[in-house]
Write a protein that holds these residues in place. Structure first.
Motif, PDB file in Angstrom:
ATOM      1  N   ASP A  55       0.929  -1.251   0.086  1.00  0.00           N
ATOM      2  CA  ASP A  55       0.102   0.129  -0.006  1.00  0.00           C
ATOM      3  C   ASP A  55       0.879   1.107   0.091  1.00  0.00           C
ATOM      4  O   ASP A  55       2.075   1.202   0.498  1.00  0.00           O
ATOM      5  N   LEU A  56       0.588   2.143  -0.793  1.00  0.00           N
ATOM      6  CA  LEU A  56       1.037   3.604  -0.498  1.00  0.00           C
ATOM      7  C   LEU A  56       0.039   4.644  -0.210  1.00  0.00           C
ATOM      8  O   LEU A  56      -0.947   4.835  -0.791  1.00  0.00           O
ATOM      9  N   LYS A  94       9.347  13.107  -0.247  1.00  0.00           N
ATOM     10  CA  LYS A  94       8.716  13.531  -1.436  1.00  0.00           C
ATOM     11  C   LYS A  94       7.418  12.621  -1.573  1.00  0.00           C
ATOM     12  O   LYS A  94       7.516  11.322  -1.321  1.00  0.00           O
ATOM     13  N   LYS A  95       6.415  13.009  -2.235  1.00  0.00           N
ATOM     14  CA  LYS A  95       5.210  12.442  -2.815  1.00  0.00           C
ATOM     15  C   LYS A  95       5.778  11.474  -3.723  1.00  0.00           C
ATOM     16  O   LYS A  95       6.121  11.794  -4.851  1.00  0.00           O
ATOM     17  N   LEU A  96       5.279   9.980  -3.502  1.00  0.00           N
ATOM     18  CA  LEU A  96       5.503   9.068  -4.516  1.00  0.00           C
ATOM     19  C   LEU A  96       4.322   8.888  -5.426  1.00  0.00           C
ATOM     20  O   LEU A  96       3.303   9.074  -4.892  1.00  0.00           O
ATOM     21  N   ASP A  97       4.351   8.761  -6.628  1.00  0.00           N
ATOM     22  CA  ASP A  97       3.440   8.439  -7.464  1.00  0.00           C
ATOM     23  C   ASP A  97       2.644   7.146  -7.347  1.00  0.00           C
ATOM     24  O   ASP A  97       3.515   6.161  -7.575  1.00  0.00           O
ATOM     25  N   PRO A  98       1.405   7.236  -7.068  1.00  0.00           N
ATOM     26  CA  PRO A  98       0.882   5.823  -6.951  1.00  0.00           C
ATOM     27  C   PRO A  98       0.726   5.058  -8.348  1.00  0.00           C
ATOM     28  O   PRO A  98       0.544   3.830  -8.260  1.00  0.00           O
ATOM     29  N   LYS A  99       1.131   5.788  -9.273  1.00  0.00           N
ATOM     30  CA  LYS A  99       0.676   4.946 -10.748  1.00  0.00           C
ATOM     31  C   LYS A  99       2.052   4.039 -11.006  1.00  0.00           C
ATOM     32  O   LYS A  99       2.207   3.213 -11.790  1.00  0.00           O
ATOM     33  N   PHE A 102       2.415   1.040  -7.165  1.00  0.00           N
ATOM     34  CA  PHE A 102       1.216   0.365  -7.165  1.00  0.00           C
ATOM     35  C   PHE A 102       1.298  -0.923  -6.118  1.00  0.00           C
ATOM     36  O   PHE A 102       2.504  -1.472  -6.087  1.00  0.00           O
ATOM     37  N   SER A 103       0.294  -1.266  -5.763  1.00  0.00           N
ATOM     38  CA  SER A 103       0.219  -2.599  -4.963  1.00  0.00           C
ATOM     39  C   SER A 103       0.573  -3.893  -6.014  1.00  0.00           C
ATOM     40  O   SER A 103       0.345  -3.719  -7.113  1.00  0.00           O
TER      41      SER A 103
END
Length: 161
Positions: A55-56, A94-99, A102-103
């Protein structure tokens, strides 16, 4: 002769699969069990750990990634053929890209151990090891299916794709 050396050096540099942050001299070879047993003893120690993203989540100071730990193979990829030893968290400023993260995505990260977590409300159990990531690398999704299982002799072709 100089041209040959230049060409060889470019070819060898193309074989490197991870960014330079993953080859730092201050990375220690600590196992998951060592850190799980006594995280405070290893606080601020740099490790290179990998696994599969569970999960992110975005948090106020960046991102928090829940990862199922797997030992790394020779190429620093999670060896998912071996049993998992447990879970850990990766905190990134930093914000990691969920795209990208991903799981079920296989990743490897370098970071300093911060101790055990207190994110029991987020992930249901406190006490998971947490690292503050300096760098996170997501492995290509299809490298196993395209080469590893169907063409074992083609394993090294993925390094150039």
């Amino acid at each position: 002769m100089k041209f040959f050396l230049v060409v060889v050096s470019f070819l060898l540099s193309a074989c490197s699969t991870l960014p330079s942050a993953f080859e730092s001299a201050d990375i220690q070879a600590l196992t998951y069990a060592q850190v799980k047993r006594d995280a405070e003893k290893h606080k601020n120690t740099y490790v290179k750990w990998g696994g599969v993203v569970i999960d992110l989540k975005e948090v106020e100071s960046g991102s928090l990634m829940h990862v199922m730990f797997y030992p790394l193979d020779y190429y620093d990829r999670p060896d998912i053929e071996k049993p998992s030893e447990g879970y850990f968290l990766i905190k990134s400023e930093k914000k990691l890209d969920p795209k990208i993260y991903f799981s079920s995505r296989e990743i490897v990260a370098v970071g300093a151990i911060e101790g055990k977590t207190d994110y029991s409300d987020t992930y249901g159990s406190a006490g998971l090891p947490m690292i503050n990531a300096r760098a996170v690398h997501a492995w290509p999704v299809a490298y196993r299916e395209n080469y590893y299982y169907y063409c074992p002799t083609c394993y090294f072709k993925q390094l150039f794709w």
